[in-house]
Design a protein around this motif. Structure first.
Motif, PDB file in Angstrom:
ATOM      1  N   UNK A  94      35.787  41.377  35.384  1.00 21.01           N
ATOM      2  CA  UNK A  94      36.837  40.881  35.173  1.00 21.01           C
ATOM      3  C   UNK A  94      38.049  42.062  34.837  1.00 21.01           C
ATOM      4  N   UNK A  95      37.479  42.933  34.053  1.00 21.79           N
ATOM      5  CA  UNK A  95      38.128  44.212  33.821  1.00 21.79           C
ATOM      6  C   UNK A  95      38.519  44.706  35.088  1.00 21.79           C
ATOM      7  N   UNK A  96      37.716  44.921  36.231  1.00 24.08           N
ATOM      8  CA  UNK A  96      37.908  45.350  37.495  1.00 24.08           C
ATOM      9  C   UNK A  96      38.849  44.451  38.306  1.00 24.08           C
ATOM     10  N   UNK A  97      38.657  43.360  38.030  1.00 27.52           N
ATOM     11  CA  UNK A  97      39.602  42.264  38.713  1.00 27.52           C
ATOM     12  C   UNK A  97      41.107  42.605  38.261  1.00 27.52           C
ATOM     13  N   UNK A  98      41.128  42.806  37.066  1.00 22.38           N
ATOM     14  CA  UNK A  98      42.488  43.015  36.230  1.00 22.38           C
ATOM     15  C   UNK A  98      43.067  44.414  36.903  1.00 22.38           C
ATOM     16  N   UNK A  99      42.022  45.430  37.217  1.00 25.58           N
ATOM     17  CA  UNK A  99      42.467  46.611  37.776  1.00 25.58           C
ATOM     18  C   UNK A  99      43.203  46.540  39.285  1.00 25.58           C
ATOM     19  N   UNK A 100      42.386  45.668  39.822  1.00 20.60           N
ATOM     20  CA  UNK A 100      42.713  45.415  41.213  1.00 20.60           C
ATOM     21  C   UNK A 100      44.031  44.833  41.540  1.00 20.60           C
ATOM     22  N   UNK A 101      44.239  43.729  40.640  1.00 18.66           N
ATOM     23  CA  UNK A 101      45.508  42.934  40.565  1.00 18.66           C
ATOM     24  C   UNK A 101      46.587  43.883  40.300  1.00 18.66           C
ATOM     25  N   UNK A 125      38.203  38.187  41.383  1.00 20.07           N
ATOM     26  CA  UNK A 125      39.818  37.685  41.374  1.00 20.07           C
ATOM     27  C   UNK A 125      40.369  37.449  40.124  1.00 20.07           C
ATOM     28  N   UNK A 126      41.627  37.854  39.873  1.00 21.07           N
ATOM     29  CA  UNK A 126      42.172  37.248  38.858  1.00 21.07           C
ATOM     30  C   UNK A 126      42.466  35.928  38.733  1.00 21.07           C
ATOM     31  N   UNK A 127      42.413  35.067  37.881  1.00 21.17           N
ATOM     32  CA  UNK A 127      42.928  33.584  37.917  1.00 21.17           C
ATOM     33  C   UNK A 127      44.221  33.627  38.112  1.00 21.17           C
ATOM     34  N   UNK A 128      44.584  32.342  39.100  1.00 19.45           N
ATOM     35  CA  UNK A 128      46.082  32.314  39.468  1.00 19.45           C
ATOM     36  C   UNK A 128      47.052  32.410  38.300  1.00 19.45           C
ATOM     37  N   UNK A 129      46.778  31.748  36.997  1.00 22.79           N
ATOM     38  CA  UNK A 129      47.835  31.651  35.891  1.00 22.79           C
ATOM     39  C   UNK A 129      47.799  33.133  35.519  1.00 22.79           C
TER      40      UNK A 129
END
Ligand SMILES: [Fe+2]
Ligand SMILES: [Fe+2]
Length: 159
Positions: A81-88, A136-140
């Motif tokens: 999740x942390x990496x997803x946040x980085x990506x986004x 992937x970061x959830x859409x909301x």
């Protein structure tokens, strides 16, 4: 350029928080490596601000604290999740830098050089996060992040 500088302040906070939380040594190393590049970005944007006779945002401590908090929360959820946040985050920053590049005057070569190098680095950071297993970061959450970055961009123009 002040907006870009704020972004780099946040990148510092984000990567540092995430490196502190993760228990994965390899990931920590990777995050700190990226943080080192963000440190360069911070220095370049700060230098450009000075050369242009501008000051950094007065709200930087607030932005740092906010990004640190969000980075910690994302990292507590999980490494992926942390990496997803980085990506986004890196994707949104790259898009911002791309639009900034289009607005920068052709004669401001030093700013253009800084922004295009940062854009290349942020794109690489996003790709590295995906390679490392970013979820992937959830859409909301993505929408919230876009709103937060709009608020940050708008205020950093003035304060
Ligand atoms: Fe950066
Ligand atoms: Fe980055």
């Amino acid at each position: 350029m002040r907006v870009n500088h704020v972004g780099e302040v946040c990148a510092q906070a984000l990567y540092t928080a995430q490196a502190m939380v993760t228990r994965d040594e390899h990931l920590r190393e990777h995050l700190l490596e990226a943080a080192q590049e963000e440190m360069d970005h911070l220095a370049w944007t700060h230098q450009r601000l000075q050369d242009l006779g501008e000051r950094p945002s007065l709200l930087n401590p607030l932005w740092f604290a906010g990004a640190f908090l969000i980075g910690t929360v994302a990292a507590k959820v999980s490494d992926r999740a942390s990496l997803g946040f980085v990506e986004e985050t890196e994707n949104q920053v790259s898009l911002h830098l791309k639009s900034h590049l289009e607005l920068l005057p052709a004669q401001d070569a030093p700013s253009r050089a800084v922004v295009s190098q940062m854009k290349a680095d942020e794109e690489r950071h996003a790709a590295a996060a995906v390679d490392a297993g970013a979820l992937p970061v959830p859409p909301p959450a993505r929408v919230l992040m876009k709103i937060a970055s709009k608020v940050m961009t708008a205020t950093a123009h003035h304060i």
